[in-house]
Design a protein around this motif. Structure first.
Motif, PDB file in Angstrom:
ATOM      1  N   TRP A 145    -101.339  50.651  81.713  1.00  0.00           N
ATOM      2  CA  TRP A 145    -100.283  49.632  81.801  1.00  0.00           C
ATOM      3  C   TRP A 145     -98.950  50.349  81.640  1.00  0.00           C
ATOM      4  N   ASP A 146     -98.467  50.980  82.704  1.00  0.00           N
ATOM      5  CA  ASP A 146     -97.292  51.851  82.635  1.00  0.00           C
ATOM      6  C   ASP A 146     -96.190  51.407  83.587  1.00  0.00           C
ATOM      7  N   ILE A 147     -94.961  51.573  83.134  1.00  0.00           N
ATOM      8  CA  ILE A 147     -93.768  51.358  83.965  1.00  0.00           C
ATOM      9  C   ILE A 147     -92.890  52.597  83.819  1.00  0.00           C
ATOM     10  N   ARG A 148     -92.589  53.250  84.934  1.00  0.00           N
ATOM     11  CA  ARG A 148     -91.789  54.475  84.929  1.00  0.00           C
ATOM     12  C   ARG A 148     -90.487  54.228  85.675  1.00  0.00           C
ATOM     13  N   VAL A 149     -89.392  54.579  85.040  1.00  0.00           N
ATOM     14  CA  VAL A 149     -88.075  54.407  85.645  1.00  0.00           C
ATOM     15  C   VAL A 149     -87.389  55.764  85.724  1.00  0.00           C
ATOM     16  N   GLU A 150     -87.057  56.163  86.935  1.00  0.00           N
ATOM     17  CA  GLU A 150     -86.310  57.401  87.143  1.00  0.00           C
ATOM     18  C   GLU A 150     -84.830  57.065  87.197  1.00  0.00           C
ATOM     19  N   THR A 151     -84.052  57.739  86.346  1.00  0.00           N
ATOM     20  CA  THR A 151     -82.608  57.533  86.348  1.00  0.00           C
ATOM     21  C   THR A 151     -81.909  58.876  86.511  1.00  0.00           C
ATOM     22  N   GLU A 152     -80.641  58.844  86.834  1.00  0.00           N
ATOM     23  CA  GLU A 152     -79.884  60.094  86.965  1.00  0.00           C
ATOM     24  C   GLU A 152     -79.784  60.825  85.636  1.00  0.00           C
ATOM     25  N   GLU A 153     -79.945  60.091  84.541  1.00  0.00           N
ATOM     26  CA  GLU A 153     -79.843  60.697  83.209  1.00  0.00           C
ATOM     27  C   GLU A 153     -81.205  61.112  82.642  1.00  0.00           C
ATOM     28  N   GLY A 154     -82.295  60.864  83.380  1.00  0.00           N
ATOM     29  CA  GLY A 154     -83.621  61.213  82.898  1.00  0.00           C
ATOM     30  C   GLY A 154     -84.611  60.085  83.102  1.00  0.00           C
ATOM     31  N   GLN A 155     -85.824  60.270  82.583  1.00  0.00           N
ATOM     32  CA  GLN A 155     -86.909  59.325  82.791  1.00  0.00           C
ATOM     33  C   GLN A 155     -87.124  58.424  81.577  1.00  0.00           C
ATOM     34  N   ILE A 156     -87.377  57.153  81.850  1.00  0.00           N
ATOM     35  CA  ILE A 156     -87.735  56.171  80.826  1.00  0.00           C
ATOM     36  C   ILE A 156     -89.105  55.621  81.186  1.00  0.00           C
ATOM     37  N   VAL A 157     -90.034  55.657  80.230  1.00  0.00           N
ATOM     38  CA  VAL A 157     -91.401  55.221  80.490  1.00  0.00           C
ATOM     39  C   VAL A 157     -91.835  54.230  79.415  1.00  0.00           C
ATOM     40  N   LEU A 158     -92.358  53.096  79.841  1.00  0.00           N
ATOM     41  CA  LEU A 158     -93.002  52.140  78.951  1.00  0.00           C
ATOM     42  C   LEU A 158     -94.502  52.223  79.205  1.00  0.00           C
ATOM     43  N   THR A 159     -95.297  52.390  78.145  1.00  0.00           N
ATOM     44  CA  THR A 159     -96.746  52.455  78.276  1.00  0.00           C
ATOM     45  C   THR A 159     -97.401  51.426  77.356  1.00  0.00           C
ATOM     46  N   HIS A 160     -98.748  51.335  77.476  1.00  0.00           N
ATOM     47  CA  HIS A 160     -99.509  50.419  76.643  1.00  0.00           C
ATOM     48  C   HIS A 160     -98.952  48.998  76.726  1.00  0.00           C
ATOM     49  N   GLY A 161     -98.616  48.586  77.947  1.00  0.00           N
ATOM     50  CA  GLY A 161     -98.168  47.214  78.157  1.00  0.00           C
ATOM     51  C   GLY A 161     -96.791  46.900  77.641  1.00  0.00           C
TER      52      GLY A 161
END
Length: 308
Positions: free
Chosen positions: A230-246
């Protein structure tokens, strides 16, 4: 303010796994009645269905509907007509027209209607939203894959029209994305995989775009065994943000920021108490709108028959 006297309608898996404990742990609300065709609770007023509940001489202020989405409209409407505040398990209904009708009825009656999205109440969602408001997003991708046999054993309704199929969990991801994205988005492609013997999809591959052209993708699948994803990955110019485990864990540039136990339903009931106290409703139906779009634009792909 006195505690809200609550009745649960539908005492199935989700009510037992999540609602009962959350109600007990929440100040300002108490469970006084249950309506269920097949289950009862000790020391609680028990009824066969919502009609019997509303006709009985039991004082309740609100109803929490934990039944399948098919048929829930009639239950919610009956509760609102009887002057009860209503909390809806996700998805809030089987169609868009019925949930907007409920919204209008609650407003007319001066009652609180709460369309809940439990994944939005996960620990990492609001921190991720705040981070993304300050960053320049390049893309977002969702991978939401789980084992339907584990999470929905024997639940035939989920494969019927209105049961949503793989969108029952997939809408959780969409509820998070619609909350954390600073820009609205719309669907541009939908591939839906249906078992030969089912009326609802077992997998979905979706592509969205924001108004400015940013790409978002989502892959939902109900056939994953072993560890669940259950993952959401967001690529931004400042780096990566990831939400896991729902949505309960947050990683920023690979570093863990939030790792928290599941408090989603306790947060929902806390919010419901506040909504009733303040005379407000919370009826954001955007996740359901995206699911409706997925069916409207969906290209049907048939796969092997599926048996529980």
């Amino acid at each position: 303010m006195a505690s809200i006297r609550l009745a649960i309608v539908g005492l199935g898996k989700i009510a037992r796994d999540q609602h009962l404990g959350a109600i007990e742990a929440t100040d300002g609300i108490e469970l006084v009645a249950v309506a269920s065709r097949h289950a009862k609770l000790e020391n609680i007023h028990c009824f066969h269905d919502i009609a019997d509940l509303l006709a009985a001489d039991v004082d309740i202020d609100a109803v929490s509907l934990c039944t399948p989405p098919q048929g829930r409209f009639e239950q919610a409407r009956a509760a609102l007509e009887a002057g009860k505040h209503v909390m809806l398990e996700k998805p809030p209904g089987a169609t868009l027209s019925e949930v907007f009708a409920l919204e209008a009825l609650a407003r007319e009656k001066g009652l609180s209607l709460y369309a809940t999205w439990h994944s939005r109440a996960a620990a990492a969602v609001e921190p991720a939203r705040a981070l993304l408001a300050e960053r320049t997003i390049r893309s977002l991708s969702v991978e939401w894959k789980e084992d339907v046999r584990h999470w929905h054993p024997g639940q035939a309704w989920i494969w019927e029209p209105g049961g949503l199929g793989v969108f029952d969990p997939g809408i959780n991801a969409l509820s998070i994305v619609t909350r954390i994205m600073p820009e609205k988005f719309h669907l541009v492609r939908s591939d839906l995989t249906f078992p030969a013997n089912r009326a609802a999809p077992i997998a979905a591959s979706l592509a969205f775009e924001t108004g400015s052209g940013l790409p978002l993708t989502a892959e939902f699948d109900w056939r994953q065994t072993g560890p669940q994803t259950w993952d959401i990955r967001v690529e931004t110019e400042e780096g990566q943000i990831v939400l896991t485990h729902g949505g309960s864990r947050l990683f920023v540039d690979g570093q863990p920021q939030i790792v928290e136990e599941d408090k989603e339903y306790r947060n929902l009931y806390r919010d419901f108490v506040a909504l009733v106290a303040e005379g407000r409703s919370d009826t954001d139906f955007s996740p359901l709108m995206h699911v409706a779009d997925a069916f409207m634009l969906g290209r049907r792909i048939q796969t092997d028959a599926f048996e529980d």
